[in-house]
Motif scaffolding. Sequence first.
Motif: not given
Length: 249
Positions: A113-133
């Motif tokens: 939960v604490n480590l892998s979950g944080t990674f999974y959410m970040s990995r999924a979100a990063l392509p979109h965060l790169l678009e919006t900076e």
Amino acid sequence: MSRFEDKVALVTGAASGIGRATAERLAAEQATVFCSDVNGVGLSETIDGIRKAGGQVTGRTCDISSADACDESVAAAIEEFGKLDVLCNVAGVGIYGHATELTTEQWSSVISVNLSGTFYMSRAALPHLLETEGNIVNVASTAGLVGIAYAAAYCASKGGVVAMTKSMAVEFAHRNVRVNCVCPGGVDTPLARTFKVPEGGRPDLLARMMLVQKVGSPEEIAGAIAYLASEEARYVNGTAFAIDGGQVA
Ligand SMILES: NC(=O)c1ccc[n+]([C@@H]2O[C@H](COP(=O)([O-])OP(=O)(O)OC[C@H]3O[C@@H](n4cnc5c(N)ncnc54)[C@H](O)[C@@H]3O)[C@@H](O)[C@H]2O)c1
């Protein structure tokens, strides 16, 4: 303040404690908020509360220990609001006890939960965060900075979050995506109330947690998260911001 006008934020752990306070704070500052948590009842309470206060919000349940569920959650936020500017990884669990008695299942559940979950959410979100900076704010803990007895799995998971935060901050700085984390000390939430010295344990080993006889409030931590997620923190990247009354100073 309305630092998040026209911004979309996804907050995990939004059903309770620091996550709920963060969702409320961002919405109060005009963010459009997508709330996520494994606890559907608490999630609905948070969403109802924000709506009643006039905030723009929706959400769905998600168990962040599942990579597929994290992908689906981010996809749902994008489908709903079209973009993502801020990811706040707040969801977490704690299991405490003698290291010698920690079961493999307990160890795995905290790490997943604490480590892998944080990674999974970040990995999924990063392509979109790169678009919006955009940016990520993780919730680690002082347990990720110093040793806390009877919390081996929790400390390992939060130390991992601190290290991952720094790694991603360096990796994405040149693409204008920031990644920071907060490291709270004791905060008055249901999670903190589950901590106790195990039978046969030594309370004196927890002395560093008792530097000040007070705890933080979820709202205080949410205020720091909102700062890091905002443009005011444009030059802050890769930090592990302790909010702990001086516990790790
Ligand atoms: N309270 C403290 O003293 C303290 C100190 C330092 C760090 N933290 C961290 O703050 C964060 C928030 O905790 P809190 O204190 O507000 O506790 P809390 O128990 O009030 O909130 C934690 C939330 O995470 C959710 N959650 C748990 N497992 C999940 C999963 N698999 N998928 C999705 N959601 C899940 C829970 O349902 C809950 O709503 C955690 O990461 C915790 O480790 C808390």
